[in-house]
Motif scaffolding. Structure first.
Motif, PDB file in Angstrom:
ATOM      1  N   GLY A  30      -0.168   0.101 -13.437  1.00  0.00           N
ATOM      2  CA  GLY A  30      -1.008  -1.078 -13.418  1.00  0.00           C
ATOM      3  C   GLY A  30      -2.179  -0.907 -12.470  1.00  0.00           C
ATOM      4  O   GLY A  30      -3.328  -1.033 -12.850  1.00  0.00           O
ATOM      5  N   CYS A  31      -1.846  -0.598 -11.226  1.00  0.00           N
ATOM      6  CA  CYS A  31      -2.857  -0.508 -10.181  1.00  0.00           C
ATOM      7  C   CYS A  31      -2.727   0.779  -9.392  1.00  0.00           C
ATOM      8  O   CYS A  31      -1.623   1.293  -9.202  1.00  0.00           O
ATOM      9  CB  CYS A  31      -2.708  -1.664  -9.179  1.00  0.00           C
ATOM     10  N   LEU A  32      -3.858   1.233  -8.922  1.00  0.00           N
ATOM     11  CA  LEU A  32      -3.872   2.317  -7.964  1.00  0.00           C
ATOM     12  C   LEU A  32      -4.766   1.878  -6.809  1.00  0.00           C
ATOM     13  O   LEU A  32      -5.795   1.232  -7.032  1.00  0.00           O
ATOM     14  CB  LEU A  32      -4.397   3.604  -8.580  1.00  0.00           C
ATOM     15  N   ALA A  33      -4.348   2.194  -5.610  1.00  0.00           N
ATOM     16  CA  ALA A  33      -5.080   1.724  -4.436  1.00  0.00           C
ATOM     17  C   ALA A  33      -5.173   2.801  -3.373  1.00  0.00           C
ATOM     18  O   ALA A  33      -4.332   3.704  -3.307  1.00  0.00           O
ATOM     19  CB  ALA A  33      -4.372   0.501  -3.849  1.00  0.00           C
ATOM     20  N   TRP A  34      -6.180   2.667  -2.557  1.00  0.00           N
ATOM     21  CA  TRP A  34      -6.279   3.445  -1.334  1.00  0.00           C
ATOM     22  C   TRP A  34      -6.116   2.488  -0.162  1.00  0.00           C
ATOM     23  O   TRP A  34      -6.814   1.475  -0.080  1.00  0.00           O
ATOM     24  CB  TRP A  34      -7.612   4.166  -1.230  1.00  0.00           C
ATOM     25  N   PHE A  35      -5.190   2.821   0.705  1.00  0.00           N
ATOM     26  CA  PHE A  35      -4.989   2.115   1.954  1.00  0.00           C
ATOM     27  C   PHE A  35      -5.381   3.052   3.097  1.00  0.00           C
ATOM     28  O   PHE A  35      -5.433   4.264   2.927  1.00  0.00           O
ATOM     29  CB  PHE A  35      -3.521   1.721   2.143  1.00  0.00           C
ATOM     30  N   ARG A  36      -5.603   2.460   4.255  1.00  0.00           N
ATOM     31  CA  ARG A  36      -5.800   3.295   5.436  1.00  0.00           C
ATOM     32  C   ARG A  36      -5.121   2.644   6.636  1.00  0.00           C
ATOM     33  O   ARG A  36      -4.910   1.429   6.657  1.00  0.00           O
ATOM     34  CB  ARG A  36      -7.280   3.530   5.722  1.00  0.00           C
ATOM     35  N   GLN A  37      -4.809   3.498   7.590  1.00  0.00           N
ATOM     36  CA  GLN A  37      -4.098   2.999   8.758  1.00  0.00           C
ATOM     37  C   GLN A  37      -4.503   3.796   9.989  1.00  0.00           C
ATOM     38  O   GLN A  37      -4.616   5.025   9.938  1.00  0.00           O
ATOM     39  CB  GLN A  37      -2.577   3.109   8.545  1.00  0.00           C
ATOM     40  N   VAL A  38      -4.724   3.066  11.078  1.00  0.00           N
ATOM     41  CA  VAL A  38      -4.958   3.686  12.377  1.00  0.00           C
ATOM     42  C   VAL A  38      -3.808   3.286  13.288  1.00  0.00           C
ATOM     43  O   VAL A  38      -3.172   2.241  13.065  1.00  0.00           O
ATOM     44  CB  VAL A  38      -6.309   3.270  12.981  1.00  0.00           C
ATOM     45  N   PRO A  39      -3.520   4.076  14.304  1.00  0.00           N
ATOM     46  CA  PRO A  39      -2.392   3.755  15.191  1.00  0.00           C
ATOM     47  C   PRO A  39      -2.519   2.357  15.785  1.00  0.00           C
ATOM     48  O   PRO A  39      -3.593   1.954  16.237  1.00  0.00           O
ATOM     49  CB  PRO A  39      -2.486   4.832  16.276  1.00  0.00           C
ATOM     50  N   GLY A  40      -1.421   1.628  15.731  1.00  0.00           N
ATOM     51  CA  GLY A  40      -1.391   0.293  16.315  1.00  0.00           C
ATOM     52  C   GLY A  40      -1.893  -0.803  15.411  1.00  0.00           C
ATOM     53  O   GLY A  40      -1.877  -1.976  15.811  1.00  0.00           O
ATOM     54  N   ALA A  70      -9.144   7.353   9.955  1.00  0.00           N
ATOM     55  CA  ALA A  70      -7.814   6.807   9.706  1.00  0.00           C
ATOM     56  C   ALA A  70      -7.026   7.799   8.857  1.00  0.00           C
ATOM     57  O   ALA A  70      -7.572   8.790   8.372  1.00  0.00           O
ATOM     58  CB  ALA A  70      -7.907   5.474   8.968  1.00  0.00           C
ATOM     59  N   ILE A  71      -5.766   7.494   8.685  1.00  0.00           N
ATOM     60  CA  ILE A  71      -4.985   8.182   7.657  1.00  0.00           C
ATOM     61  C   ILE A  71      -5.113   7.347   6.386  1.00  0.00           C
ATOM     62  O   ILE A  71      -4.867   6.134   6.409  1.00  0.00           O
ATOM     63  CB  ILE A  71      -3.509   8.337   8.062  1.00  0.00           C
ATOM     64  N   TYR A  72      -5.498   7.990   5.323  1.00  0.00           N
ATOM     65  CA  TYR A  72      -5.689   7.310   4.045  1.00  0.00           C
ATOM     66  C   TYR A  72      -4.502   7.618   3.138  1.00  0.00           C
ATOM     67  O   TYR A  72      -4.081   8.770   3.014  1.00  0.00           O
ATOM     68  CB  TYR A  72      -6.993   7.766   3.395  1.00  0.00           C
ATOM     69  N   TYR A  73      -4.002   6.577   2.505  1.00  0.00           N
ATOM     70  CA  TYR A  73      -2.858   6.692   1.613  1.00  0.00           C
ATOM     71  C   TYR A  73      -3.226   6.213   0.213  1.00  0.00           C
ATOM     72  O   TYR A  73      -3.837   5.149   0.049  1.00  0.00           O
ATOM     73  CB  TYR A  73      -1.697   5.825   2.107  1.00  0.00           C
ATOM     74  N   CYS A  74      -2.814   6.981  -0.748  1.00  0.00           N
ATOM     75  CA  CYS A  74      -2.912   6.566  -2.139  1.00  0.00           C
ATOM     76  C   CYS A  74      -1.611   5.860  -2.510  1.00  0.00           C
ATOM     77  O   CYS A  74      -0.521   6.304  -2.091  1.00  0.00           O
ATOM     78  CB  CYS A  74      -3.111   7.807  -3.006  1.00  0.00           C
ATOM     79  N   ALA A  75      -1.715   4.784  -3.267  1.00  0.00           N
ATOM     80  CA  ALA A  75      -0.527   4.040  -3.666  1.00  0.00           C
ATOM     81  C   ALA A  75      -0.675   3.575  -5.102  1.00  0.00           C
ATOM     82  O   ALA A  75      -1.792   3.332  -5.565  1.00  0.00           O
ATOM     83  CB  ALA A  75      -0.323   2.835  -2.751  1.00  0.00           C
ATOM     84  N   ALA A  76       0.448   3.435  -5.789  1.00  0.00           N
ATOM     85  CA  ALA A  76       0.427   3.007  -7.181  1.00  0.00           C
ATOM     86  C   ALA A  76       1.467   1.926  -7.415  1.00  0.00           C
ATOM     87  O   ALA A  76       2.543   1.942  -6.797  1.00  0.00           O
ATOM     88  CB  ALA A  76       0.689   4.191  -8.107  1.00  0.00           C
ATOM     89  N   ALA A  77       1.128   1.013  -8.299  1.00  0.00           N
ATOM     90  CA  ALA A  77       2.032  -0.071  -8.648  1.00  0.00           C
ATOM     91  C   ALA A  77       2.109  -0.197 -10.154  1.00  0.00           C
ATOM     92  O   ALA A  77       1.111   0.004 -10.848  1.00  0.00           O
ATOM     93  CB  ALA A  77       1.543  -1.383  -8.034  1.00  0.00           C
ATOM     94  N   TRP A  78       3.283  -0.552 -10.649  1.00  0.00           N
ATOM     95  CA  TRP A  78       3.427  -0.768 -12.077  1.00  0.00           C
ATOM     96  C   TRP A  78       2.693  -2.023 -12.526  1.00  0.00           C
ATOM     97  O   TRP A  78       2.137  -2.058 -13.605  1.00  0.00           O
ATOM     98  CB  TRP A  78       4.904  -0.880 -12.440  1.00  0.00           C
TER      99      TRP A  78
END
Length: 126
Positions: free
Chosen positions: A32-42, A92-100
């Motif tokens: 259904g969806c694909l996303a990019w998230f990012r995260q920094v410490p804290g 940041a650290i970038y993460y790829c994520a997918a959802a149905w």
């Protein structure tokens, strides 16, 4: 089961560009969806950009609008995040994520995603 493989992360100077890729092992066109998230410490993981695979409808976080572009190539089972005019705040650290599910649009809540890549580091220096 879907595996997401990220590539393209690296370092860049402020004002420069990078392109991240996220390739799905299978079922890309069924997602259904694909996303990019990012995260920094804290800090919490935040959605940078999302795309409805079928409709090609995209969302961007305000901080990246006009600078980042998310696209997908169904034939390659790959989504791309083109990042231009990078700033140190994009580090940041970038993460790829997918959802149905894409019902109601793509969620920006990480808990709504079924599959995640391993994460890839993007460093932008001033």
């Amino acid at each position: 089961q879907v595996q997401l493989m990220e590539s393209g992360g690296d370092s860049a100077q402020a004002g420069g560009s990078l392109r991240l890729s996220c390739t799905a092992s299978q079922y890309f066109e069924n997602l259904g969806c694909l996303a990019w998230f990012r995260q920094v410490p804290g800090k919490e993981r935040e959605a940078v950009a999302t795309i409805i695979i079928l409709a090609n409808t995209r969302y961007y976080h305000n901080s990246v609008k006009g600078r980042f572009t998310l696209s997908r190539d169904k034939a390659k089972s790959t989504a791309y995040l083109q990042m231009n005019s990078l700033t140190p705040e994009d580090t940041a650290i970038y993460y790829c994520a997918a959802a149905w599910s894409a019902r109601g649009g793509c969620s920006v809540d990480p808990d709504d995603y079924n599959y995640w890549g391993q994460g890839i580091l993007v460093t932008v220096s001033s």
